[in-house]
Design a protein around this motif. Structure first.
Motif, PDB file in Angstrom:
ATOM      1  N   GLN A  99      56.231 -35.780  52.669  1.00 17.78           N
ATOM      2  CA  GLN A  99      55.499 -35.140  51.574  1.00 17.78           C
ATOM      3  C   GLN A  99      54.166 -34.626  52.117  1.00 17.78           C
ATOM      4  O   GLN A  99      53.099 -35.165  51.840  1.00 17.78           O
ATOM      5  N   ASP A 100      54.280 -33.581  52.862  1.00 17.43           N
ATOM      6  CA  ASP A 100      53.151 -32.960  53.560  1.00 17.43           C
ATOM      7  C   ASP A 100      53.214 -31.466  53.267  1.00 17.43           C
ATOM      8  O   ASP A 100      54.207 -30.799  53.589  1.00 17.43           O
ATOM      9  N   MET A 101      52.146 -30.938  52.681  1.00 15.54           N
ATOM     10  CA  MET A 101      52.154 -29.537  52.280  1.00 15.54           C
ATOM     11  C   MET A 101      52.140 -28.587  53.480  1.00 15.54           C
ATOM     12  O   MET A 101      52.390 -27.391  53.320  1.00 15.54           O
ATOM     13  N   ASN A 102      51.883 -29.108  54.676  1.00 15.63           N
ATOM     14  CA  ASN A 102      51.994 -28.258  55.869  1.00 15.63           C
ATOM     15  C   ASN A 102      53.440 -27.848  56.144  1.00 15.63           C
ATOM     16  O   ASN A 102      53.689 -26.878  56.859  1.00 15.63           O
ATOM     17  N   PHE A 103      54.395 -28.592  55.594  1.00 12.80           N
ATOM     18  CA  PHE A 103      55.805 -28.251  55.760  1.00 12.80           C
ATOM     19  C   PHE A 103      56.319 -27.392  54.609  1.00 12.80           C
ATOM     20  O   PHE A 103      57.486 -26.989  54.616  1.00 12.80           O
ATOM     21  N   PHE A 104      55.460 -27.119  53.628  1.00 11.80           N
ATOM     22  CA  PHE A 104      55.894 -26.412  52.421  1.00 11.80           C
ATOM     23  C   PHE A 104      56.018 -24.912  52.702  1.00 11.80           C
ATOM     24  O   PHE A 104      55.071 -24.275  53.154  1.00 11.80           O
ATOM     25  N   ASP A 105      57.184 -24.368  52.424  1.00 10.01           N
ATOM     26  CA  ASP A 105      57.457 -22.943  52.626  1.00 10.01           C
ATOM     27  C   ASP A 105      57.895 -22.380  51.275  1.00 10.01           C
ATOM     28  O   ASP A 105      59.058 -22.500  50.901  1.00 10.01           O
ATOM     29  N   LYS A 106      56.956 -21.777  50.560  1.00 10.36           N
ATOM     30  CA  LYS A 106      57.216 -21.308  49.196  1.00 10.36           C
ATOM     31  C   LYS A 106      58.331 -20.266  49.157  1.00 10.36           C
ATOM     32  O   LYS A 106      59.226 -20.333  48.306  1.00 10.36           O
ATOM     33  N   ASP A 107      58.281 -19.303  50.048  1.00  9.05           N
ATOM     34  CA  ASP A 107      59.293 -18.240  50.038  1.00  9.05           C
ATOM     35  C   ASP A 107      60.690 -18.807  50.293  1.00  9.05           C
ATOM     36  O   ASP A 107      61.664 -18.416  49.637  1.00  9.05           O
ATOM     37  N   TYR A 108      60.787 -19.727  51.247  1.00 11.10           N
ATOM     38  CA  TYR A 108      62.076 -20.360  51.548  1.00 11.10           C
ATOM     39  C   TYR A 108      62.597 -21.114  50.329  1.00 11.10           C
ATOM     40  O   TYR A 108      63.781 -21.013  49.982  1.00 11.10           O
TER      41      TYR A 108
END
Length: 255
Positions: A99-108
């Motif tokens: 749960q780390d927003m650095n891994f968050f890819d909104k478009d994906y």
């Protein structure tokens, strides 16, 4: 030869999505991904199900024999910040929640879930999680929501307030001085359908829940205000890493 990663998928929809986002991060860094959903064959205490049977998600489910190879010869990793200081091998087993927003890819994620941009102007989505959190003593207090609404409405007047909750008995018409426009607590809707509805508001007051965290992360625009609890949990060390700096924290305390 590409390194291989076995990813354990577990928990509710929010947890599943964060783990899939981490798997996508690994894939972009050259790993061949395998998925293990054996968690859902066990006795989940909250009867959660694997929710990601999606046409845009290619699952490579691990076979029992290959799973044994990962356990015998692979390296095992829990929570991970990045890959730069991680001594990975040819076979790698990842078992964390990521749960780390650095891994968050909104478009994906929007493509994966087939979500289109939409926005209910002059509105705020509030998430109140209660059922299992009451037993865990992790439910947010009403004062948290009132303080967030006070701050939000000092900047944006005449907002309609929409409450999403897992408490089927929640019947309140107001949060302090703030009128609630609608309470949404479906009994027979999939978590994915609920998530898609949570996204379509202008502002967000999220619970300490990965579901509403994802809803706000997808739905928030540059002009949106988002409020979250700090600390994330009162009674455990669970925390969300690298939350968007423009979001506003509200103290999570129990009076």
């Amino acid at each position: 030869m590409n390194k291989k990663a076995l990813i354990n998928i577990k928990g509710g929809l929010g947890n599943q999505l964060f783990i899939i986002l981490f798997a996508n991060y690994l894939s972009k860094n050259g790993f061949k991904i395998y998925h293990d959903i054996g968690y859902y064959s066990g006795n989940d205490p909250y009867n959660r199900k694997f929710e990601l049977k999606l046409k845009n998600l290619k699952l490579f489910l691990i076979s029992p024999i290959y799973k044994k190879l990962f356990k015998l010869f692979g390296k095992s990793f829990g929570e991970v910040d990045n890959l730069s200081n991680l001594n990975t091998s040819y076979l790698n087993h990842f078992t964390g929640h990521y749960q780390d927003m650095n891994f968050f890819d909104k478009d994906y994620l929007m493509k994966l879930l087939e979500i289109e941009n939409s926005e209910n102007k002059n509105s705020v989505m509030i998430h109140i999680r209660r059922n299992d959190y009451i037993n865990l003593d992790e439910e947010l207090q009403e004062t948290f929501y009132i303080e967030a609404l006070n701050q939000l409405k000092s900047k944006h007047e005449n907002l309609k307030v929409f409450v999403f909750t897992d408490d089927f008995n929640y019947k309140k018409k107001n949060l302090g001085p703030h009128e609630i426009s609608e309470v949404y607590n479906p009994t027979d809707e999939s978590p994915l359908d609920t998530l898609k509805k949570m996204i379509s508001y202008e502002h967000f007051i999220i619970a300490n829940s990965s579901l509403s965290l994802i809803a706000a992360s997808i739905g928030a625009k540059s002009t949106s205000m988002v409020f979250y609890p700090d600390p994330w949990m009162r009674n455990s060390n669970v925390a969300i890493k690298n939350i968007e700096s423009s979001w506003k924290s509200i103290k999570n305390i129990k009076s």
